[in-house]
Design a protein around this motif. Structure first.
Motif, PDB file in Angstrom:
ATOM      1  N   LEU A   5       0.833  -1.194   0.000  1.00 54.18           N
ATOM      2  CA  LEU A   5       0.000   0.000   0.000  1.00 54.18           C
ATOM      3  C   LEU A   5       0.872   1.250   0.000  1.00 54.18           C
ATOM      4  CD1 LEU A   5      -2.877   1.209   0.229  1.00 54.18           C
ATOM      5  CD2 LEU A   5      -2.547   1.175   2.715  1.00 54.18           C
ATOM      6  N   VAL A   6       0.513   2.205  -0.844  1.00 52.90           N
ATOM      7  CA  VAL A   6       1.168   3.505  -0.897  1.00 52.90           C
ATOM      8  C   VAL A   6       0.135   4.553  -0.489  1.00 52.90           C
ATOM      9  CG1 VAL A   6       2.301   5.234  -2.354  1.00 52.90           C
ATOM     10  CG2 VAL A   6       2.750   2.795  -2.722  1.00 52.90           C
ATOM     11  N   SER A   7       0.480   5.353   0.494  1.00 50.38           N
ATOM     12  CA  SER A   7      -0.391   6.446   0.941  1.00 50.38           C
ATOM     13  C   SER A   7       0.063   7.743   0.293  1.00 50.38           C
ATOM     14  CB  SER A   7      -0.302   6.618   2.460  1.00 50.38           C
ATOM     15  OG  SER A   7      -0.707   5.455   3.129  1.00 50.38           O
ATOM     16  N   ASN A  33      -2.602  -0.030  -5.749  1.00 54.05           N
ATOM     17  CA  ASN A  33      -2.794  -0.233  -4.307  1.00 54.05           C
ATOM     18  C   ASN A  33      -2.442   1.053  -3.564  1.00 54.05           C
ATOM     19  OD1 ASN A  33      -3.479  -1.517  -1.966  1.00 54.05           O
ATOM     20  ND2 ASN A  33      -1.548  -2.622  -1.769  1.00 54.05           N
ATOM     21  N   LEU A  34      -3.391   1.969  -3.576  1.00 54.59           N
ATOM     22  CA  LEU A  34      -3.189   3.314  -3.047  1.00 54.59           C
ATOM     23  C   LEU A  34      -4.257   3.702  -2.044  1.00 54.59           C
ATOM     24  CD1 LEU A  34      -2.638   5.060  -6.492  1.00 54.59           C
ATOM     25  CD2 LEU A  34      -0.865   4.554  -4.823  1.00 54.59           C
ATOM     26  N   GLU A  35      -3.901   4.601  -1.174  1.00 57.88           N
ATOM     27  CA  GLU A  35      -4.894   5.313  -0.371  1.00 57.88           C
ATOM     28  C   GLU A  35      -4.599   6.795  -0.500  1.00 57.88           C
ATOM     29  OE1 GLU A  35      -4.940   4.601   3.860  1.00 57.88           O
ATOM     30  OE2 GLU A  35      -2.910   5.358   4.126  1.00 57.88           O
ATOM     31  N   VAL A  36      -5.656   7.583  -0.477  1.00 61.96           N
ATOM     32  CA  VAL A  36      -5.546   9.038  -0.550  1.00 61.96           C
ATOM     33  C   VAL A  36      -6.038   9.579   0.786  1.00 61.96           C
ATOM     34  CG1 VAL A  36      -6.236  11.128  -1.769  1.00 61.96           C
ATOM     35  CG2 VAL A  36      -6.066   8.960  -3.022  1.00 61.96           C
ATOM     36  N   VAL A  37      -5.202  10.357   1.456  1.00 56.65           N
ATOM     37  CA  VAL A  37      -5.568  10.954   2.740  1.00 56.65           C
ATOM     38  C   VAL A  37      -5.583  12.463   2.546  1.00 56.65           C
ATOM     39  CG1 VAL A  37      -5.046  11.115   5.191  1.00 56.65           C
ATOM     40  CG2 VAL A  37      -4.395   9.044   3.921  1.00 56.65           C
ATOM     41  N   VAL A  38      -6.777  13.037   2.618  1.00 60.50           N
ATOM     42  CA  VAL A  38      -6.959  14.476   2.418  1.00 60.50           C
ATOM     43  C   VAL A  38      -7.269  15.119   3.761  1.00 60.50           C
ATOM     44  CG1 VAL A  38      -8.359  16.263   1.304  1.00 60.50           C
ATOM     45  CG2 VAL A  38      -7.875  14.112   0.094  1.00 60.50           C
ATOM     46  N   CYS A  39      -6.528  16.167   4.101  1.00 55.37           N
ATOM     47  CA  CYS A  39      -6.864  16.958   5.285  1.00 55.37           C
ATOM     48  C   CYS A  39      -7.249  18.356   4.834  1.00 55.37           C
ATOM     49  CB  CYS A  39      -5.718  17.022   6.279  1.00 55.37           C
ATOM     50  SG  CYS A  39      -6.211  17.857   7.810  1.00 55.37           S
ATOM     51  N   TYR A  65     -11.087  11.319   4.196  1.00 58.70           N
ATOM     52  CA  TYR A  65     -11.248  12.773   4.279  1.00 58.70           C
ATOM     53  C   TYR A  65     -11.291  13.197   5.739  1.00 58.70           C
ATOM     54  CZ  TYR A  65     -13.421  17.377   3.998  1.00 58.70           C
ATOM     55  OH  TYR A  65     -13.688  18.715   4.135  1.00 58.70           O
ATOM     56  N   LEU A  66     -10.440  14.142   6.086  1.00 57.41           N
ATOM     57  CA  LEU A  66     -10.393  14.721   7.428  1.00 57.41           C
ATOM     58  C   LEU A  66     -10.610  16.216   7.293  1.00 57.41           C
ATOM     59  CD1 LEU A  66      -6.889  13.224   8.174  1.00 57.41           C
ATOM     60  CD2 LEU A  66      -9.051  12.174   8.810  1.00 57.41           C
ATOM     61  N   LYS A  67     -11.218  16.825   8.291  1.00 60.37           N
ATOM     62  CA  LYS A  67     -11.406  18.281   8.224  1.00 60.37           C
ATOM     63  C   LYS A  67     -11.103  18.915   9.564  1.00 60.37           C
ATOM     64  CE  LYS A  67     -14.385  22.036   6.800  1.00 60.37           C
ATOM     65  NZ  LYS A  67     -15.590  22.453   6.111  1.00 60.37           N
ATOM     66  N   ASN A  68     -10.218  19.905   9.531  1.00 67.82           N
ATOM     67  CA  ASN A  68      -9.982  20.733  10.714  1.00 67.82           C
ATOM     68  C   ASN A  68     -11.129  21.731  10.801  1.00 67.82           C
ATOM     69  OD1 ASN A  68      -7.475  19.430  10.869  1.00 67.82           O
ATOM     70  ND2 ASN A  68      -6.445  21.050   9.724  1.00 67.82           N
ATOM     71  N   LEU A  82      -0.405  12.199   8.021  1.00 67.11           N
ATOM     72  CA  LEU A  82       0.624  11.196   8.279  1.00 67.11           C
ATOM     73  C   LEU A  82       0.263  10.295   9.445  1.00 67.11           C
ATOM     74  CD1 LEU A  82       3.802  13.375   7.690  1.00 67.11           C
ATOM     75  CD2 LEU A  82       3.030  11.441   6.296  1.00 67.11           C
ATOM     76  N   SER A  83      -0.417  10.845  10.444  1.00 67.29           N
ATOM     77  CA  SER A  83      -0.781  10.027  11.608  1.00 67.29           C
ATOM     78  C   SER A  83      -1.801   8.950  11.257  1.00 67.29           C
ATOM     79  CB  SER A  83      -1.310  10.917  12.737  1.00 67.29           C
ATOM     80  OG  SER A  83      -2.605  11.411  12.430  1.00 67.29           O
ATOM     81  N   LEU A  84      -2.534   9.135  10.162  1.00 65.65           N
ATOM     82  CA  LEU A  84      -3.556   8.162   9.766  1.00 65.65           C
ATOM     83  C   LEU A  84      -3.175   7.333   8.544  1.00 65.65           C
ATOM     84  CD1 LEU A  84      -6.701  10.364  10.352  1.00 65.65           C
ATOM     85  CD2 LEU A  84      -5.841   8.530  11.783  1.00 65.65           C
ATOM     86  N   ALA A  85      -2.093   7.696   7.877  1.00 66.98           N
ATOM     87  CA  ALA A  85      -1.666   6.959   6.685  1.00 66.98           C
ATOM     88  C   ALA A  85      -1.303   5.524   7.068  1.00 66.98           C
ATOM     89  CB  ALA A  85      -0.478   7.657   6.034  1.00 66.98           C
ATOM     90  N   GLN A  86      -1.783   4.573   6.272  1.00 68.91           N
ATOM     91  CA  GLN A  86      -1.560   3.159   6.539  1.00 68.91           C
ATOM     92  C   GLN A  86      -0.530   2.519   5.616  1.00 68.91           C
ATOM     93  OE1 GLN A  86      -3.240   1.352   9.082  1.00 68.91           O
ATOM     94  NE2 GLN A  86      -3.658   3.458   9.683  1.00 68.91           N
ATOM     95  N   GLY A  87      -0.055   3.246   4.625  1.00 61.93           N
ATOM     96  CA  GLY A  87       0.824   2.672   3.614  1.00 61.93           C
ATOM     97  C   GLY A  87       2.211   2.337   4.122  1.00 61.93           C
ATOM     98  N   LEU A  88       2.808   1.327   3.497  1.00 60.31           N
ATOM     99  CA  LEU A  88       4.206   1.013   3.755  1.00 60.31           C
ATOM    100  C   LEU A  88       5.071   2.166   3.241  1.00 60.31           C
ATOM    101  CD1 LEU A  88       6.389  -1.000   4.655  1.00 60.31           C
ATOM    102  CD2 LEU A  88       6.263  -2.014   2.367  1.00 60.31           C
TER     103      LEU A  88
END
Length: 107
Positions: A5-7, A33-39, A65-68, A82-88
């Motif tokens: 997995l790549v984040s 094999n990707l995840e997208v983490v948007v803040c 999706y995360l929102k401040n 980065l705290s939620l990214a699961q990728g190797l």
């Protein structure tokens, strides 16, 4: 062949149209094999709705999706991703940049 997995993390603030292009450039990668983490750093435009539409349109893609609630800055938002990214493997993308289709595969 094992495909780790790549984040890909993206901090953003009030740039929905540019963010849409950035996310689509990740979803269209040759490496799958990707995840997208948007803040979303407290955006007041339609960023939240746009990302939620992409999540609904691409239910088999791994988009988080995360929102401040208020703007905390790009560094805070990157660290939250980065705290939620699961990728190797983890890489970042600015909300106004697009990856070429083979960018992740070439890594």
């Amino acid at each position: 062949m094992n495909m780790p997995l790549v984040s890909v993390y993206i901090p953003t603030h009030n740039r929905a149209e540019l963010l849409n292009k950035a996310i689509l450039s990740i979803l269209n990668q040759t490496y799958k094999n990707l995840e997208v983490v948007v803040c979303d750093d407290g955006s007041t435009d339609n960023t939240e709705n746009m990302v939620k539409q992409l999540i609904n349109l691409h239910p088999n893609k791994n988009i988080l999706y995360l929102k401040n609630e208020s703007a905390r800055g790009a560094c805070y938002s990157r660290n939250k991703c980065l705290s939620l990214a699961q990728g190797l493997y983890v890489t970042g993308l600015d909300d106004d940049v697009e990856f070429t289709p083979d960018r992740i595969e070439s890594f």
